[in-house]
Design a protein around this motif. Structure first.
Motif, PDB file in Angstrom:
ATOM      1  N   PRO B  65      -4.165  -0.487  -0.058  1.00 13.19           N
ATOM      2  CA  PRO B  65      -3.163  -0.345   0.905  1.00 13.19           C
ATOM      3  C   PRO B  65      -1.951   0.224  -0.135  1.00 13.19           C
ATOM      4  N   LEU B  66      -1.876  -0.073  -1.280  1.00  9.66           N
ATOM      5  CA  LEU B  66      -0.785   0.157  -2.149  1.00  9.66           C
ATOM      6  C   LEU B  66      -0.774   1.703  -2.321  1.00  9.66           C
ATOM      7  N   LYS B  71       2.594   3.704   4.991  1.00  8.20           N
ATOM      8  CA  LYS B  71       2.989   2.106   4.621  1.00  8.20           C
ATOM      9  C   LYS B  71       4.037   1.464   5.781  1.00  8.20           C
ATOM     10  N   ASP B  72       3.672   0.355   6.512  1.00 10.24           N
ATOM     11  CA  ASP B  72       4.397   0.132   7.590  1.00 10.24           C
ATOM     12  C   ASP B  72       4.683  -1.465   7.137  1.00 10.24           C
ATOM     13  N   ARG B  74       6.758  -4.090   5.227  1.00 10.42           N
ATOM     14  CA  ARG B  74       7.904  -4.021   4.519  1.00 10.42           C
ATOM     15  C   ARG B  74       8.314  -5.502   3.740  1.00 10.42           C
ATOM     16  N   PRO B  79       9.394  -0.257   2.233  1.00 11.68           N
ATOM     17  CA  PRO B  79       8.009  -0.152   2.730  1.00 11.68           C
ATOM     18  C   PRO B  79       6.887  -0.290   1.742  1.00 11.68           C
ATOM     19  N   VAL B  80       5.771  -1.321   1.665  1.00 12.81           N
ATOM     20  CA  VAL B  80       5.260  -1.491   0.444  1.00 12.81           C
ATOM     21  C   VAL B  80       3.751  -1.185   0.618  1.00 12.81           C
ATOM     22  N   LEU B  81       3.158  -1.748   1.856  1.00  9.85           N
ATOM     23  CA  LEU B  81       1.764  -1.762   2.114  1.00  9.85           C
ATOM     24  C   LEU B  81       1.438  -0.990   3.711  1.00  9.85           C
ATOM     25  N   SER B  82       0.250  -0.444   3.686  1.00 13.70           N
ATOM     26  CA  SER B  82      -0.042   0.086   4.767  1.00 13.70           C
ATOM     27  C   SER B  82      -0.973  -1.207   5.740  1.00 13.70           C
TER      28      SER B  82
END
Lengths: 191, 194
Positions: B65-66, B71-72, B74, B79-82
């Motif tokens: 996900p990175l 990316k949603d 936080r 925003p870091v990962l999805s």
């Protein structure tokens, strides 16, 4: 099987095994970039020089089988990925050389395909281990790479195709060098 | 490991399941696989207990996900990962962990004799003899490569110029071919069964 064929398969298969066991161990431990390309280039050289001395059907695959079994018996234990890689590489070279009847273009194509196989092998094995979901990850990486290179997203697959083409040409060059090495060696030994 | 056929069958089913199953059935089947692997083989249970193994799985779960877009999730407002791909990463991590455990079990159940019989089925009857000869030649080959390298170093240092690399490769192949010629003579004299 005659004695000469028997001996050349054992010796060149053994040389390939030495390369896979020792150099493979060091190259993977150091994690150098394009390690698959380095491994497959030298493997292509060994099997094609060996083929020059035993230009018979099945000889290259037999050398691959010897190298694969030696790799299996090595201290790194049973590693399925290199085992499969060695067998596939030797099968590719065997098929191309048998069809082309050991000609110069056959050496070029066989070596090119063997070297080109290394990134595809990684994709195949990772697809088997992590399922097809891993390919979405690679497609995203490819999209980013094409963005970096300024290639439109719709043509991002072309970046991968271009990479494969470069590998094929590099492998083909290795094949040409191997052709001449084999030719010189045969001349020298026949003298 | 006694029941190799069952292990091989269960192993082959993993990629099929990973490509076809979704949702809770996926987690149930792969969870069962990991539990079975834990109890089936002592070494794989050791592997499953190792922290490094789970760090590796976690690395796969997080890295997916990175890299992926959308990316949603936080962290400190960034925003870091999805979320969607975090679940996909988790699925990939579970599949990878299961494959590694079962690959370990499968490879431990295969002996060199099995591999030799596999090649025999492909029509290579002499593979055992060829491999044993090649194994005995390995020290000679390594020594020959080392001697070539040392000789080239003594003759003015081993600089990585294309010409010197070509000479090194040529000498290694020449020595290998000579070894094969000597072996041919020895085999003919010995009259090894063809």
């Amino acid at each position: 099987m005659n004695y000469r064929r028997f001996a050349y398969i054992a010796v060149f298969g053994g040389l390939w095994g030495v390369w896979e066991i020792f150099a493979g161990f060091v190259i993977h431990a150091l994690n150098i970039p394009l390690k698959g390309v380095v491994m497959s280039s030298v493997a292509a050289m060994i099997m094609l020089v060996g083929r020059r001395f035993v230009p018979e059907r099945g000889a290259t695959f037999s050398m691959g089988a010897v190298a694969a079994v030696l790799k299996l018996l090595s201290f790194s234990g049973f590693m399925l990925s290199p085992f499969i890689a060695i067998l596939i590489e030797s099968t590719i070279a065997e098929v191309v050389l048998t069809i082309s009847k050991n000609t110069f273009p056959g050496y070029f194509v066989a070596s090119g395909l063997v070297v080109m196989w290394s990134p595809l092998h990684r994709l195949l094995i990772q697809g088997l281990i992590f399922s097809n979901r891993i390919y979405i990850f690679y497609v995203e990486l490819l999209r980013r790479a094409s963005k970096l290179l300024g290639v439109p997203e719709s043509k991002s697959i072309m970046v991968f195709v271009a990479y494969l083409a470069i590998l094929f040409l590099f492998g083909g060059t290795v094949g040409i060098v191997t052709w001449f090495i084999g030719k010189n060696l045969r001349k020298e030994l026949e003298r | 490991m006694k029941n190799r056929k069952v292990i091989a069958l269960l192993f082959i089913l993993i990629p099929i399941f990973s490509y076809t199953l979704r949702g809770w059935v996926f987690y149930a089947i792969f969870g069962a696989y990991l539990i079975l692997g834990y109890f089936l083989d002592r070494r794989s249970s050791k592997m499953l207990k190792k922290k490094m193994f789970w760090f590796f799985v976690l690395f796969i779960v997080i890295s997916y996900p990175l890299i992926m877009p959308g990316k949603d999730i936080r962290i400190f407002g960034i925003p870091v990962l999805s979320k969607k791909y975090l679940i996909e990463g988790l699925n990939i991590g579970i599949i990878g962990a299961t494959m590694f455990v079962w690959l370990f079990i499968l490879t431990r159940s295969i002996s060199p004799q099995d591999v030799a019989s596999f090649f025999k089925k492909l029509g290579m009857r002499n593979i055992g003899i060829v491999v044993s000869i090649a194994m005995n030649l390995l020290p000679f080959m390594v020594e020959s490569i080392e001697t070539t390298y040392m000789a080239m170093r003594l003759k003015g240092g081993f600089k990585w110029s294309p010409q010197r690399i070509y000479l090194f490769v040529l000498t290694v192949f020449r020595n290998t071919a000579l070894l094969a010629e000597n072996l041919t003579i020895a085999l003919a004299l010995e009259g090894i069964e063809r």
